[in-house]
Design a protein around this motif. Structure first.
Motif, PDB file in Angstrom:
ATOM      1  N   ILE A 111      53.041-115.953  -0.818  1.00 16.13           N
ATOM      2  CA  ILE A 111      54.153-116.113   0.131  1.00 16.13           C
ATOM      3  C   ILE A 111      55.171-117.032  -0.523  1.00 16.13           C
ATOM      4  O   ILE A 111      54.809-118.085  -1.055  1.00 16.13           O
ATOM      5  CB  ILE A 111      53.674-116.725   1.460  1.00 16.13           C
ATOM      6  CG1 ILE A 111      52.629-115.828   2.139  1.00 16.13           C
ATOM      7  CG2 ILE A 111      54.852-116.977   2.399  1.00 16.13           C
ATOM      8  CD1 ILE A 111      51.907-116.496   3.296  1.00 16.13           C
ATOM      9  N   TRP A 159      49.918-107.553  -2.646  1.00 21.47           N
ATOM     10  CA  TRP A 159      50.373-108.084  -1.348  1.00 21.47           C
ATOM     11  C   TRP A 159      51.295-109.261  -1.591  1.00 21.47           C
ATOM     12  O   TRP A 159      51.050-110.097  -2.464  1.00 21.47           O
ATOM     13  CB  TRP A 159      49.180-108.568  -0.522  1.00 21.47           C
ATOM     14  CG  TRP A 159      49.477-108.823   0.929  1.00 21.47           C
ATOM     15  CD1 TRP A 159      49.300-107.959   1.953  1.00 21.47           C
ATOM     16  CD2 TRP A 159      49.985-110.040   1.517  1.00 21.47           C
ATOM     17  NE1 TRP A 159      49.662-108.544   3.139  1.00 21.47           N
ATOM     18  CE2 TRP A 159      50.084-109.822   2.903  1.00 21.47           C
ATOM     19  CE3 TRP A 159      50.375-111.282   1.002  1.00 21.47           C
ATOM     20  CZ2 TRP A 159      50.546-110.793   3.786  1.00 21.47           C
ATOM     21  CZ3 TRP A 159      50.844-112.246   1.877  1.00 21.47           C
ATOM     22  CH2 TRP A 159      50.926-112.004   3.246  1.00 21.47           C
ATOM     23  N   ARG A 204      54.837-111.690   0.369  1.00 21.48           N
ATOM     24  CA  ARG A 204      55.908-111.890   1.342  1.00 21.48           C
ATOM     25  C   ARG A 204      56.958-112.807   0.715  1.00 21.48           C
ATOM     26  O   ARG A 204      56.646-113.932   0.307  1.00 21.48           O
ATOM     27  CB  ARG A 204      55.376-112.540   2.629  1.00 21.48           C
ATOM     28  CG  ARG A 204      54.329-111.715   3.371  1.00 21.48           C
ATOM     29  CD  ARG A 204      54.994-110.545   4.089  1.00 21.48           C
ATOM     30  NE  ARG A 204      54.065-109.815   4.917  1.00 21.48           N
ATOM     31  CZ  ARG A 204      53.395-108.723   4.543  1.00 21.48           C
ATOM     32  NH1 ARG A 204      53.538-108.266   3.299  1.00 21.48           N
ATOM     33  NH2 ARG A 204      52.585-108.095   5.378  1.00 21.48           N
ATOM     34  N   THR A 234      56.851-107.365   0.870  1.00 21.45           N
ATOM     35  CA  THR A 234      58.052-107.269   1.694  1.00 21.45           C
ATOM     36  C   THR A 234      59.009-108.403   1.348  1.00 21.45           C
ATOM     37  O   THR A 234      58.601-109.463   0.887  1.00 21.45           O
ATOM     38  CB  THR A 234      57.726-107.329   3.200  1.00 21.45           C
ATOM     39  OG1 THR A 234      57.209-108.619   3.520  1.00 21.45           O
ATOM     40  CG2 THR A 234      56.719-106.262   3.589  1.00 21.45           C
ATOM     41  N   PHE A 242      57.962-113.241   9.406  1.00 24.21           N
ATOM     42  CA  PHE A 242      58.107-112.428   8.205  1.00 24.21           C
ATOM     43  C   PHE A 242      56.969-112.673   7.207  1.00 24.21           C
ATOM     44  O   PHE A 242      56.659-111.794   6.396  1.00 24.21           O
ATOM     45  CB  PHE A 242      59.444-112.720   7.530  1.00 24.21           C
ATOM     46  CG  PHE A 242      60.614-112.085   8.199  1.00 24.21           C
ATOM     47  CD1 PHE A 242      60.598-110.755   8.576  1.00 24.21           C
ATOM     48  CD2 PHE A 242      61.777-112.815   8.437  1.00 24.21           C
ATOM     49  CE1 PHE A 242      61.699-110.157   9.185  1.00 24.21           C
ATOM     50  CE2 PHE A 242      62.891-112.235   9.032  1.00 24.21           C
ATOM     51  CZ  PHE A 242      62.848-110.896   9.414  1.00 24.21           C
ATOM     52  N   ALA A 243      56.359-113.862   7.242  1.00 20.40           N
ATOM     53  CA  ALA A 243      55.283-114.183   6.309  1.00 20.40           C
ATOM     54  C   ALA A 243      53.944-113.607   6.733  1.00 20.40           C
ATOM     55  O   ALA A 243      53.006-113.557   5.940  1.00 20.40           O
ATOM     56  CB  ALA A 243      55.160-115.700   6.169  1.00 20.40           C
ATOM     57  N   GLU A 247      50.819-111.156   8.086  1.00 18.06           N
ATOM     58  CA  GLU A 247      50.221-109.847   7.797  1.00 18.06           C
ATOM     59  C   GLU A 247      50.803-108.775   8.713  1.00 18.06           C
ATOM     60  O   GLU A 247      51.039-107.632   8.297  1.00 18.06           O
ATOM     61  CB  GLU A 247      48.701-109.933   7.997  1.00 18.06           C
ATOM     62  CG  GLU A 247      47.949-108.647   7.736  1.00 18.06           C
ATOM     63  CD  GLU A 247      47.706-108.402   6.256  1.00 18.06           C
ATOM     64  OE1 GLU A 247      47.768-107.230   5.841  1.00 18.06           O
ATOM     65  OE2 GLU A 247      47.474-109.380   5.530  1.00 18.06           O
ATOM     66  N   SER A 289      53.666-108.239   9.848  1.00 17.58           N
ATOM     67  CA  SER A 289      55.050-107.794   9.633  1.00 17.58           C
ATOM     68  C   SER A 289      55.178-106.867   8.423  1.00 17.58           C
ATOM     69  O   SER A 289      56.266-106.696   7.888  1.00 17.58           O
ATOM     70  CB  SER A 289      55.970-109.008   9.442  1.00 17.58           C
ATOM     71  OG  SER A 289      55.645-109.695   8.238  1.00 17.58           O
ATOM     72  N   GLY A 290      54.092-106.241   8.018  1.00 19.31           N
ATOM     73  CA  GLY A 290      54.095-105.453   6.798  1.00 19.31           C
ATOM     74  C   GLY A 290      54.988-104.221   6.807  1.00 19.31           C
ATOM     75  O   GLY A 290      55.277-103.665   5.743  1.00 19.31           O
ATOM     76  N   SER A 311      60.830-104.777   6.278  1.00 19.92           N
ATOM     77  CA  SER A 311      61.281-105.237   4.959  1.00 19.92           C
ATOM     78  C   SER A 311      62.756-104.930   4.772  1.00 19.92           C
ATOM     79  O   SER A 311      63.289-103.946   5.316  1.00 19.92           O
ATOM     80  CB  SER A 311      60.454-104.565   3.852  1.00 19.92           C
ATOM     81  OG  SER A 311      60.627-105.224   2.613  1.00 19.92           O
TER      82      SER A 311
END
Length: 253
Positions: free
Chosen positions: A86, A134, A136, A178, A232-233, A235, A237-238, A241
């Protein structure tokens, strides 16, 4: 609310204000925090606040506009806390002036800290995110991206951050990463206090003036911005983007 555990998050400009509030919120949600700032005393204090609440955090003296400093900082995070998955690009300064009076060094300082810094950190951190499938990235823009008198440099940098964010979303989405931006309206911080000084008015007067122009009739707090960043950080909100969220008490953008 351990929705971010056990991931490591970098927050730049974490010595005070928005950066500190964002770091505290991400820590509350379970993330391990890597705190970047030129003000080592300030980020050390932020780290102590996080550890005092049972979280894990480490402070790093990093110049976000310097390529080698960024590389060393991100490498240090990976070694001490694990791969940063992140990234919150929050570091910022103000060098306000009307266009005809603005020294070129004030233009360059703003571009280097805000835009170059976001680019350097994103480029360095994405390697770890790609490796883990993965990530963010949350960039802090501003309502000033829409234009603001006396802020040609700041407005241009914050608009540039929105373009960078959308491009990162296109390039990195295939790797499970994202990229989004939060664009605060007027928010009570040390930085906005300096605006009142520049205008030659009291801070309370400035806050009252700004609040009167906001539909919800108040100005923002650092916690308002931190909650948006935490969304946004997360999981969850995947599938979000390339977006710019104006946290400004009314419709903007």
């Amino acid at each position: 609310m351990d929705t971010l555990r056990p991931r490591t998050a970098i927050v730049t400009g974490a010595a005070r204000g928005l950066g500190r509030a964002i770091a505290l919120e991400l820590a509350r949600r379970g993330a391990q925090l890597a705190l970047f700032d030129l003000d080592l005393d300030g980020v050390t204090e932020t780290a102590q606040l996080i550890r005092g609440s049972g979280g894990e955090a480490a402070a790093f003296a990093v110049d976000v506009s310097d390529e080698q400093s960024v590389r060393d900082g991100v490498a240090g995070v990976a070694e001490r806390l694990g791969p940063p998955l992140i990234l919150v690009n929050n570091a910022g300064v103000l060098r306000d002036d009307l266009l005809f009076k603005m020294p070129v060094e004030n233009w360059d300082t703003i571009m280097n800290v805000h835009l170059r810094g976001a680019f350097l950190l994103s480029r360095e951190a994405q390697q770890h995110m790609v490796d883990h499938g993965w990530g963010r990235i949350v960039n802090i823009s501003s309502t000033s991206a829409l234009g603001n008198a006396g802020q040609a440099n700041y407005s241009a940098a914050k608009a540039g951050i929105q373009g960078l964010t959308k491009t990162l979303a296109l390039e990195l989405g295939r790797f499970g990463i994202t990229a989004n931006a939060v664009a605060p309206g007027f928010t009570v911080t040390d930085m906005t206090r300096s605006v009142a000084e520049r205008l030659g008015i009291g801070f309370d007067e400035l806050v009252a003036r700004e609040a009167a122009a906001v539909p919800v009739r108040r100005v923002g707090t650092p916690e308002d911005i931190a909650h948006a960043v935490a969304f946004f950080a997360d999981e969850a909100s995947g599938f979000v983007s390339g977006q710019v969220l104006y946290v400004a008490g009314g419709p903007r953008g």
